[in-house]
Design a protein around this motif. Structure first.
Motif, mmCIF file in Angstrom:
data_model
loop_
_atom_site.group_PDB
_atom_site.id
_atom_site.type_symbol
_atom_site.label_atom_id
_atom_site.label_comp_id
_atom_site.label_asym_id
_atom_site.label_seq_id
_atom_site.Cartn_x
_atom_site.Cartn_y
_atom_site.Cartn_z
ATOM 1 N N PHE A 175 -3.860 -13.288 58.288
ATOM 2 C CA PHE A 175 -3.988 -12.177 58.406
ATOM 3 C C PHE A 175 -3.643 -11.393 57.311
ATOM 4 O O PHE A 175 -2.523 -11.950 56.511
ATOM 5 N N ARG A 176 -3.809 -10.250 56.883
ATOM 6 C CA ARG A 176 -3.186 -9.510 56.045
ATOM 7 C C ARG A 176 -2.933 -7.883 56.144
ATOM 8 O O ARG A 176 -3.825 -7.287 57.212
ATOM 9 N N ALA A 177 -2.151 -7.211 55.627
ATOM 10 C CA ALA A 177 -1.905 -5.888 55.877
ATOM 11 C C ALA A 177 -2.428 -4.968 55.023
ATOM 12 O O ALA A 177 -2.758 -5.238 53.828
ATOM 13 N N ALA A 178 -2.941 -3.920 55.228
ATOM 14 C CA ALA A 178 -3.682 -2.765 54.372
ATOM 15 C C ALA A 178 -2.654 -2.348 53.272
ATOM 16 O O ALA A 178 -1.425 -2.575 53.483
ATOM 17 N N ASP A 179 -3.210 -1.543 52.516
ATOM 18 C CA ASP A 179 -2.445 -0.852 51.370
ATOM 19 C C ASP A 179 -1.556 0.245 51.856
ATOM 20 O O ASP A 179 -0.478 0.488 51.367
ATOM 21 N N ALA A 180 -1.532 0.692 53.178
ATOM 22 C CA ALA A 180 -0.969 1.931 53.539
ATOM 23 C C ALA A 180 0.448 1.788 53.573
ATOM 24 O O ALA A 180 1.341 2.624 53.961
ATOM 25 N N GLY A 181 0.684 0.444 54.407
ATOM 26 C CA GLY A 181 2.290 0.197 55.031
ATOM 27 C C GLY A 181 2.439 -1.117 55.396
ATOM 28 O O GLY A 181 1.185 -1.673 55.493
ATOM 29 N N PRO A 182 3.477 -1.477 56.385
ATOM 30 C CA PRO A 182 3.520 -2.771 56.776
ATOM 31 C C PRO A 182 2.840 -2.835 58.144
ATOM 32 O O PRO A 182 2.367 -1.838 58.679
ATOM 33 N N LEU A 183 2.592 -4.009 58.348
ATOM 34 C CA LEU A 183 1.693 -4.252 59.754
ATOM 35 C C LEU A 183 2.804 -4.818 60.633
ATOM 36 O O LEU A 183 3.463 -5.810 60.163
ATOM 37 N N ALA A 184 2.788 -4.435 61.870
ATOM 38 C CA ALA A 184 4.037 -4.893 62.615
ATOM 39 C C ALA A 184 3.345 -5.401 64.196
ATOM 40 O O ALA A 184 2.369 -4.462 64.481
ATOM 41 N N VAL A 185 3.524 -6.564 64.667
ATOM 42 C CA VAL A 185 2.917 -7.130 65.502
ATOM 43 C C VAL A 185 3.789 -7.765 66.595
ATOM 44 O O VAL A 185 4.796 -8.266 66.010
ATOM 45 N N VAL A 186 3.665 -7.546 67.985
ATOM 46 C CA VAL A 186 4.568 -8.353 68.772
ATOM 47 C C VAL A 186 3.440 -9.413 69.302
ATOM 48 O O VAL A 186 2.433 -9.225 69.643
#
Length: 126
Positions: A89-100
């Motif tokens: 997986f990868r995070a977009a440019d706009a900010g961090p990706l958070a998952v539970v």
């Protein structure tokens, strides 16, 4: 319990992990990946997971048995990672990706995640 302020460890894929609660049948953790970061591609040997995206945006690549897909990750999306599925997986440019995520059975420790060839060049992880 409350979400820990700092990461407890790095997952085998390179994402930051904040360990939450667990029972004998499964455990829960919070994963995060900073903006523009790409995880290492892995597959689990014995656990399956259910992910729920809390915030941020990005993409998830999954591959198993000749079927491959890339899913857009956005808040409110829930997905599964069955045993043996290769994923990254990868995070977009706009900010961090958070998952539970819920892991069933609970994470057994080192050696559970096996590095595999992914679809993107990893920017985190070993």
């Amino acid at each position: 319990m409350r979400l820990p302020a700092t990461a407890d460890l790095l997952a085998p894929d390179g994402s930051e992990v904040r360990v939450l609660l667990s029972f004998a049948a499964g455990g829960m953790a919070h994963f995060s990946l900073a903006a523009t970061q790409v995880s290492r591609a892995v597959r689990h040997r014995s656990v399956e997971e259910i992910w729920y995206v809390l915030s941020g945006a990005g993409e998830m690549w999954r591959s198993h048995g000749g079927h491959e897909e890339v899913l857009a990750l956005c808040p409110g999306l829930c997905l599964t990672i069955p045993v043996g599925v290769r994923f990254q997986f990868r995070a977009a440019d706009a900010g961090p990706l958070a998952v539970v995520a819920i892991t069933m059975p609970p994470w057994p420790g080192d050696g559970e995640a096996e590095a595999v060839a992914g679809t993107w060049a990893a920017t985190v992880g070993g």
